[in-house]
Design a protein around this motif. Structure first.
Motif, short mmCIF file in Angstrom:
data_model
loop_
_atom_site.label_atom_id
_atom_site.label_comp_id
_atom_site.label_asym_id
_atom_site.label_seq_id
_atom_site.Cartn_x
_atom_site.Cartn_y
_atom_site.Cartn_z
N TRP A 1 2.60 -36.57 -7.96
CA TRP A 1 1.68 -35.56 -7.44
C TRP A 1 1.32 -35.97 -6.19
O TRP A 1 1.27 -35.14 -5.11
CB TRP A 1 0.52 -35.15 -8.29
N ALA A 2 0.91 -37.20 -5.90
CA ALA A 2 0.26 -37.62 -4.72
C ALA A 2 1.21 -37.64 -3.36
O ALA A 2 0.90 -37.33 -2.59
CB ALA A 2 -0.34 -39.10 -4.88
N ASP A 3 2.42 -37.88 -3.74
CA ASP A 3 3.59 -37.88 -2.96
C ASP A 3 3.60 -36.53 -2.21
O ASP A 3 4.32 -36.43 -1.20
CB ASP A 3 4.84 -38.36 -3.31
N GLN A 4 3.50 -35.43 -3.02
CA GLN A 4 3.73 -33.96 -2.73
C GLN A 4 2.71 -33.23 -1.97
O GLN A 4 2.60 -32.16 -1.96
CB GLN A 4 4.63 -33.32 -3.79
N ALA A 5 1.27 -34.19 -2.51
CA ALA A 5 0.06 -33.12 -2.44
C ALA A 5 -0.09 -32.73 -0.83
O ALA A 5 0.11 -33.69 0.24
CB ALA A 5 -0.98 -34.01 -2.60
N PRO A 6 -0.55 -31.52 -0.61
CA PRO A 6 -0.79 -30.90 0.71
C PRO A 6 -2.32 -31.40 0.96
O PRO A 6 -2.84 -32.17 0.23
CB PRO A 6 -0.66 -29.35 0.53
N ASN A 7 -2.67 -31.06 2.19
CA ASN A 7 -4.07 -31.39 2.53
C ASN A 7 -5.04 -30.57 2.21
O ASN A 7 -6.26 -30.82 2.57
CB ASN A 7 -4.04 -31.43 4.27
N GLU A 8 -5.22 -29.35 1.28
CA GLU A 8 -6.14 -28.53 1.01
C GLU A 8 -7.07 -29.40 0.08
O GLU A 8 -6.69 -30.61 -0.67
CB GLU A 8 -5.54 -27.58 -0.04
N HIS A 9 -8.16 -28.79 -0.13
CA HIS A 9 -9.08 -29.80 -1.04
C HIS A 9 -8.91 -29.46 -2.24
O HIS A 9 -8.34 -28.42 -2.75
CB HIS A 9 -10.65 -29.12 -0.58
N ILE A 10 -9.06 -30.65 -2.94
CA ILE A 10 -8.79 -30.68 -4.57
C ILE A 10 -9.45 -29.72 -5.09
O ILE A 10 -8.88 -29.30 -6.25
CB ILE A 10 -9.28 -32.09 -5.03
N VAL A 11 -10.74 -29.07 -5.11
CA VAL A 11 -11.27 -28.07 -5.51
C VAL A 11 -10.54 -26.71 -5.59
O VAL A 11 -10.28 -26.21 -6.61
CB VAL A 11 -12.83 -27.96 -5.08
N ASN A 12 -10.03 -26.57 -4.35
CA ASN A 12 -9.14 -25.27 -4.18
C ASN A 12 -8.03 -25.57 -5.01
O ASN A 12 -7.21 -24.52 -5.53
CB ASN A 12 -9.01 -24.89 -2.76
N LYS A 13 -7.10 -26.50 -4.97
CA LYS A 13 -5.76 -26.92 -5.32
C LYS A 13 -5.68 -26.78 -6.75
O LYS A 13 -5.06 -26.31 -7.52
CB LYS A 13 -5.20 -28.20 -4.74
N PHE A 14 -6.90 -27.61 -7.24
CA PHE A 14 -6.97 -27.75 -8.80
C PHE A 14 -7.18 -26.33 -9.45
O PHE A 14 -6.59 -26.04 -10.60
CB PHE A 14 -8.28 -28.73 -9.18
N THR A 15 -7.95 -25.45 -8.81
CA THR A 15 -8.45 -24.24 -9.42
C THR A 15 -7.15 -23.25 -9.25
O THR A 15 -6.96 -22.71 -10.30
CB THR A 15 -9.67 -23.56 -8.52
N GLU A 16 -6.52 -23.29 -8.23
CA GLU A 16 -5.28 -22.67 -8.04
C GLU A 16 -4.24 -22.78 -9.17
O GLU A 16 -3.65 -22.04 -9.79
CB GLU A 16 -4.58 -22.70 -6.67
N ALA A 17 -4.11 -24.21 -9.42
CA ALA A 17 -3.16 -24.79 -10.67
C ALA A 17 -3.68 -24.20 -12.05
O ALA A 17 -2.95 -23.82 -12.60
CB ALA A 17 -3.09 -26.09 -10.62
N VAL A 18 -5.08 -24.25 -12.19
CA VAL A 18 -5.40 -23.73 -13.58
C VAL A 18 -5.32 -22.36 -13.52
O VAL A 18 -4.79 -21.73 -14.63
CB VAL A 18 -6.95 -24.02 -13.59
N ILE A 19 -5.59 -21.36 -12.57
CA ILE A 19 -5.49 -19.95 -12.70
C ILE A 19 -3.89 -19.71 -12.83
O ILE A 19 -3.51 -18.73 -13.49
CB ILE A 19 -5.93 -19.47 -11.19
N ASP A 20 -2.92 -20.56 -12.06
CA ASP A 20 -1.50 -20.23 -12.23
C ASP A 20 -1.17 -20.46 -13.75
O ASP A 20 -0.43 -19.81 -14.49
CB ASP A 20 -0.78 -21.19 -11.49
#
Length: 290
Positions: A93-112
């Motif tokens: 994951w870390a190699d591919q992670a964009p610069n968005e904040h983890i709160v938004n990125k994590f929440t988007e993943a959960v919603i998906d």
């Protein structure tokens, strides 16, 4: 195939109604020992299913692959995903992670995860499972693994209030055989099992199935080996940008099932809850503000 894409199992399930009789036979064969059953040569896969090689080639294209090599590549990625440890998952994951904040990125993943899982949810499976769990003529057993035992404990606590005759099977491998003594034909055992699937939980499921119990499985998108023994399976997406998988989608479904069972058992449940409140008052278990 990326972790955000559908698994081969999900593609087989969603395409099942559009498959020919021979292709359905092949699909069943692939799911019997998934995903290993699809990793042999195309000839071996066809022979194991009792179908022709062209049938294999046509079906993998029908479910969305260009050909058999791409189909097998997807299965190999799933095998790698199921055995990857937390450190390996985080590095990927870390190699591919964009610069968005983890709160938004994590929440988007959960919603998906929730959207994808509910989109794949079979309502008949949901209804049948709730009906089984609400049937007080059947004993209800609940078990989880190293991580999922927290979900199992939460589910057990609520079911114990809703209805009688509920048992939480301790996941310690040298303790659970004792519970098998009390499992009878047509009893219900709810099992939580996600990737890095535990051998002891599989063995418990095998022995419960031999006893004639009805198995309801909560698992991930890669499907626990217990799926081949289960009467009802909930396959839920659990991937998030973390070293750990997410339990949010599973918890959502668990709480929805609790609400449904409560409705089905309400007359008995209400009496149990009223009696429980009297006990709490007598023991002064909770503070009361007056």
């Amino acid at each position: 195939m990326s972790e955000n894409a559908s698994t081969v199992a999900e593609l087989l399930q969603s395409s099942f109604d559009n498959l020919t009789r021979a292709e359905r036979q092949l699909s069943h064969s692939l799911m019997e020992n998934y995903p290993v059953s699809g990793l042999g040569s195309i000839t071996a896969v066809a022979q194991n299913a009792g179908v022709s090689t062209p049938t294999v080639a046509r079906m993998v294209q029908k479910i969305g692959f260009k050909g058999f090599p791409e189909f097998q590549a997807a299965l190999r990625k799933e095998v790698e995903a199921t055995i990857s440890d937390p450190i390996a998952k985080h590095d990927t994951w870390a190699d591919q992670a964009p610069n968005e904040h983890i709160v938004n990125k994590f929440t988007e993943a959960v919603i998906d995860n929730i959207r994808h899982s509910l989109g794949q949810l079979d309502i008949e499976t949901f209804e049948s499972s709730c009906e089984l769990m609400a049937d007080t003529d059947r004993s209800l057993f609940v078990v989880g693994g190293r991580i999922t035992r927290a979900l199992a404990d939460y589910f057990f606590l609520h079911m114990q209030v809703l209805r009688k005759d509920v048992t939480h099977i301790q996941s310690i491998s040298n303790a659970w055989p004792h519970y098998l003594l009390d499992i009878k034909k047509d009893d219900v055992i709810v099992i939580f099992d996600v990737r890095r699937y535990e051998n002891s939980t599989l063995k418990l499921a095998e022995m419960a199935a031999e006893a004639g119990a009805k198995i309801i499985l909560f698992t991930d998108q890669w499907l626990s080996p217990i799926a081949k023994l289960a009467d009802h399976t909930f396959s839920l997406k659990i991937v998030v940008p973390s070293a750990w998988d997410s339990s949010v989608t599973t918890m959502l479904l668990v709480e929805t099932i609790i609400a449904d069972v409560q409705q089905r058992t309400w007359p008995e449940t209400r009496e149990r809850m009223e009696e429980l409140e009297v006990m709490f008052d007598r023991t002064r278990f909770f503070r009361k503000f007056t």
